[in-house]
Enzyme design. Structure first.
Site, PDB file in Angstrom:
ATOM      1  N   GLY B  29      25.309 -33.176   7.486  1.00 57.56           N
ATOM      2  CA  GLY B  29      26.080 -33.045   6.256  1.00 57.56           C
ATOM      3  C   GLY B  29      25.693 -34.025   5.170  1.00 57.56           C
ATOM      4  O   GLY B  29      26.087 -33.861   4.017  1.00 57.56           O
ATOM      5  N   CYS B 237      32.704  -0.410   5.520  1.00 53.41           N
ATOM      6  CA  CYS B 237      31.435  -0.032   4.884  1.00 53.41           C
ATOM      7  C   CYS B 237      31.366   1.493   4.780  1.00 53.41           C
ATOM      8  O   CYS B 237      31.566   2.197   5.772  1.00 53.41           O
ATOM      9  CB  CYS B 237      30.252  -0.572   5.691  1.00 53.41           C
ATOM     10  SG  CYS B 237      28.660   0.028   5.078  1.00 53.41           S
ATOM     11  N   CYS B 240      28.107   2.609   7.104  1.00 50.49           N
ATOM     12  CA  CYS B 240      28.065   2.469   8.568  1.00 50.49           C
ATOM     13  C   CYS B 240      29.454   2.309   9.166  1.00 50.49           C
ATOM     14  O   CYS B 240      29.593   2.246  10.387  1.00 50.49           O
ATOM     15  CB  CYS B 240      27.180   1.290   8.968  1.00 50.49           C
ATOM     16  SG  CYS B 240      27.974  -0.314   8.751  1.00 50.49           S
ATOM     17  N   CYS B 268      23.676  -3.246   8.550  1.00 49.01           N
ATOM     18  CA  CYS B 268      24.072  -1.879   8.229  1.00 49.01           C
ATOM     19  C   CYS B 268      23.075  -0.885   8.849  1.00 49.01           C
ATOM     20  O   CYS B 268      23.462   0.095   9.471  1.00 49.01           O
ATOM     21  CB  CYS B 268      24.130  -1.715   6.709  1.00 49.01           C
ATOM     22  SG  CYS B 268      25.085  -0.305   6.141  1.00 49.01           S
TER      23      CYS B 268
END
Lengths: 189, 289, 362
Positions: B29, B237, B240, B268
């Site tokens: 980080g 979606c 899909c 997808c």
């Protein structure tokens, strides 16, 4: 200058260094895991793994300290010839290499500043044996816990307590390599 | 381009970047300064990610590049071609086949494995930058773990809007120490930041590299009475039928008609290949014809 | 049925082909040669060398041709090329006191040893379009004079003798290299000067202008401006001596600035410094003014909060390659982030409307 000085470098530097770096990165990202690294054949007493790490990470911009029996003419010449890294005392070193006892005391090395904790030394510790057993490791890079045959426990506990300051360690043995960053918390078993 | 070194950068530059990556992994980080080089693509177009990828790639790698989750966006294509040319590596659009994935603005939907590396392109690495423009000041704030300003900002959002008004580049705290910008991923992706793969973040113009080792604890900043909420469009979606993926809203006609499709094009595609069909999707073989 | 648009790769290739054609322009018009650009657009070449940090007039001219005359694009090409070059050595600092001056003027003295040499300047041209140039008229040869013997002394040296100008202490330390190390703030003066000399001419010009208009005004006079060629020397350790391996044209500007003195120092003049590749005097003068403005802290002056005094602001925004890259990247797709904002705005509106509805109901 000995012929040994001139030999022992990577056969194909960009590719050998890339493979070696990936191994160093994997062990630094996953404390306790052990990987094989090859490519360099440094003069004794340096291990293949230590030599490979040096060729991968060191150059004229990285001062190196040689501790104990690593501080011999053959090693000095080899590092100077192949990396151009200046050989310096502990406090100036970005990398230090040698056996654990020879590298001590820990306090002599740069451990970064609060604003720049990255300005700290990486110690390459040459080991008699290196196994995934021994001290228990917990922290980033470790799913549950890991184990590593560290040379001692207290020094690494103290190092982790100073986080984000601290030293980072690579352990080398033959062609094997492991790491312990300052973020890892260590427990004796 | 064959005159250039493997993966374009010279070896000394790669060593400098590699050292920065190792320190970044050791201090999760924390933003490590690095001497970013001028690349043959513009700053802001992934030069940080490209330099990190160049320092990590080996000839055996299979490389995938996504922008907005898609492999076929123009800048993703451009970066993929750059490494095909300069490193001669294999490339793929399949997330599972890739050993190294460079991304802009998304984390793939499919969980990544231990053997994969995810490299993020980062525009502004400093999470405090929009609260404090001075680098000298923000560096001090990180060193003192002085993150009050960030909490005040988030809390002002709540009092003004009833919610935290940050939808992407949502700040996180890493292992209880550094506040980090996860790059402009939608906050939907934040929970995925704790993962099995190595995550590297490269900001070329701002000269910073930071990292998350596998399984690092990454917590999105929030408050007890206003817990962090990942969010996405409230649809499935249309191609899909996935209900668990981040969706793009596409305008499909002059009347402003909308449809929602997976932003992760490979996710997808693989679902459609497995015969999942959404409300407006055609069976997979038809769509390919 | 919806099928996502594909074919980005072909689109990119076609865009590049079209770009090449546009660059060439009408094929009935003769193509520009790199030599023509180098010789006849030499001030553009100089700017590209200065901000590209690479002294090579031929490559700069090539970059201008490739970039269709977009100088920032040309600078970008040069910078990207420069990064790939190996470093064979480091030269000695150039001696501008030994410059073969084509131009040398001082605004602070009517005359001085070495004289006022106007050189090839636009300064006193009347800016009237010269339609003869459109007819490709040949130019008459300029009168020539014998070169002045010996070195042209720096005018600041005369002020120095009286102690009227603050002494600059030479620093033997190797300065940091902006192109090889990350920028660290606060910066040394050497680092600031590096950033200014390759900074965007327009940005440095505007900052300098802002100091003249009162945002950290520092009352600058051009003590001396000189343009000319200097030798570049390098040590050859294997041979044990120094060789001169080339020369570069530089523009150097030293400004004299008022200084009222402080608790510890008597009133005296101070200076700002500009040094830029090529004949680039607007940039060199602007650089000297901004350099002087940035020195407020070491000279014990007041922080007026002016943009030109803010080292971080100046250094982090002076580079036009960084700036243009980041500016133009907002052309790239951002639809994922935009989508997340869309959802957030819709949610906040729903909640606000919900609250408003409740209040009405109550």
């Amino acid at each position: 200058m000995q012929t040994d000085t001139l030999s022992g470098a990577f056969a194909a530097p960009p590719v050998d260094a890339a493979h070696a770096f990936r191994a160093v990165m994997r062990v630094m990202a996953r404390p306790g895991t052990i990987e094989a690294v090859t490519g360099a054949t440094p003069p004794a007493p340096l291990s293949v793994a230590a030599g490979t790490v040096l060729l991968t990470l060191c150059d004229p911009e990285t001062p190196v300290y040689l501790a104990g029996d690593a501080d011999c003419a053959a090693v000095r010449d080899w590092i100077t010839f192949h990396t151009g890294a200046p050989l310096v005392g502990r406090s100036e070193a970005m990398f230090a290499i040698g056996r654990w006892e020879a590298l001590l005391p820990r306090d002599d090395y740069a451990r970064g500043t609060p604003e720049y904790p990255d300005r700290s030394a990486t110690l390459i510790v040459e080991m008699e044996r290196l196994e995934a057993s021994g001290a228990r490791l917990i922290g980033p890079g470790i799913a549950d816990e890991a184990a590593l045959s560290l040379p001692e426990v207290a020094a690494f506990q103290a190092n982790a307590r100073a986080f984000p300051l601290g030293l980072d360690f690579l352990f080398t043995c033959g062609d094997r390599l492991a790491a312990l960053p300052r973020s890892t918390r260590v427990e004796a078993v | 381009m064959s005159d250039y070194n493997f993966a374009y950068l010279d070896e000394q530059t790669k060593r400098m970047i590699r050292r920065a990556i190792l320190k970044a992994l050791a201090i999760p980080g924390y933003q490590v300064p690095f001497a970013s080089r001028e690349m043959p693509m513009p700053y802001g177009w992934g030069t940080g990610g490209v330099q990190v990828s160049a320092a990590c790639l080996t000839p055996g790698d299979t490389f995938k590049v996504i922008d907005q989750g898609a492999d076929d966006t123009t800048n993703a294509i451009s970066i993929r071609k750059f490494f095909e040319k300069t490193a001669g590596i294999a490339t793929t659009e399949e997330t599972a086949q890739a050993s190294l994935i460079q991304t802009r603005h998304r984390i793939p939907e499919a969980a990544l494995s231990e053997d994969q590396i995810l490299v993020y392109q980062v525009p502004i690495p400093e999470p405090l930058r929009f609260l404090e423009p001075s680098e000298v000041e923000t560096r001090k704030m990180h060193s003192l773990e002085e993150y009050g300003l960030m909490h005040v900002k988030l809390y002002e959002d709540i009092s003004q809007h009833g919610a935290i008004a940050t939808a992407y580049a949502y700040p996180v705290k890493v292992e209880g120490r550094y506040v980090m910008d996860p790059s402009p991923i939608p906050k939907f992706d934040n929970p995925k930041l704790s993962m099995a793969a190595i995550q590297l973040f490269g900001a070329g113009r701002e000269q910073r590299i930071y990292a998350l080792p596998p399984h690092t604890r990454v917590v999105s900043l929030d408050f007890e009475d206003h817990p962090f909420e990942p969010s996405k469009a409230d649809h499935d979606c249309d191609l899909c039928g996935a209900s668990d993926s981040y969706l793009d809203e596409v305008i499909v006609d002059d009347a402003g008609g909308r449809m929602f499709v997976c932003s992760d094009t490979d996710y997808c595609r693989s679902r459609r290949a497995a015969n999942h069909v959404g409300a407006q999707g055609a069976p997979y073989e038809d769509a390919r014809a | 049925m919806y099928v996502a648009v594909k074919g980005g790769e072909r689109a990119i290739d076609n865009a590049h082909a079209w770009l090449a054609e546009e660059r060439r322009g009408d094929r009935a018009v003769a193509e520009l040669s790199v030599a023509q650009i180098r010789e006849q657009l030499s001030l553009a070449v100089n700017r590209v060398m200065a901000e590209g940090s690479l002294y090579d007039p031929d490559l700069a001219a090539l970059a201008i041709k490739q970039a269709r005359g977009d100088l920032i694009e040309a600078i970008f090409l040069i910078r990207a090329y420069r990064t790939t070059l190996p470093r064979f050595g480091v030269s000695h600092p150039v001696k501008t006191s030994a410059m073969r001056c084509d131009r040398r003027i001082s605004a602070t003295f009517k005359d001085a040893p070495g004289g006022q040499v106007l050189g090839p300047t636009f300064d006193y041209t009347h800016r009237l379009l010269d339609f003869k140039l459109a007819a490709e008229g040949e130019v008459a040869e300029a009168p020539e004079a014998a070169p002045q013997p010996g070195q042209t002394p720096h005018i600041m040296g005369y002020l120095n003798r009286e102690g009227l100008i603050k002494e600059e202490v030479p620093d033997e330390a190797t300065p940091p290299d902006l192109t090889r190390e990350p920028m660290e703030l606060p910066a040394t003066r050497a680092l600031r000067l590096q950033a200014l000399t390759r900074g965007d001419e327009g940005f440095i010009l505007s900052l300098a202008y802002s100091t003249q208009r009162g945002y950290a005004r520092n009352h600058a006079f051009v003590g001396e401006l000189r343009i000319g060629a200097v030798a570049v020397e390098i040590d050859i350790p294997e041979l044990g001596f120094t060789i001169e391996f080339g020369e570069v044209v530089l523009t150097e500007c030293e400004t004299v600035n008022q200084f009222k003195g402080s608790k510890t120092e008597l009133p005296q003049f101070t200076r700002g410094y500009g040094l830029v590749f090529g004949q680039t005097e607007r940039k060199a003068i602007a650089m000297a003014l901004v350099d002087r403005a940035l020195r407020w802290k070491e000279l014990g002056e007041e922080d007026q909060g002016a943009p030109a005094q803010d080292e971080e602001f100046v250094l982090m925004h002076a580079d036009n390659i960084q700036a243009t890259g980041f500016l133009e990247h907002i052309k790239l797709p951002h639809y994922v982030d935009f989508q997340s904002e869309l959802e957030l705005v819709r949610k906040l509106r729903r909640e606000a409307e919900g609250c408003a509805g409740q209040e009405v109901a109550e």
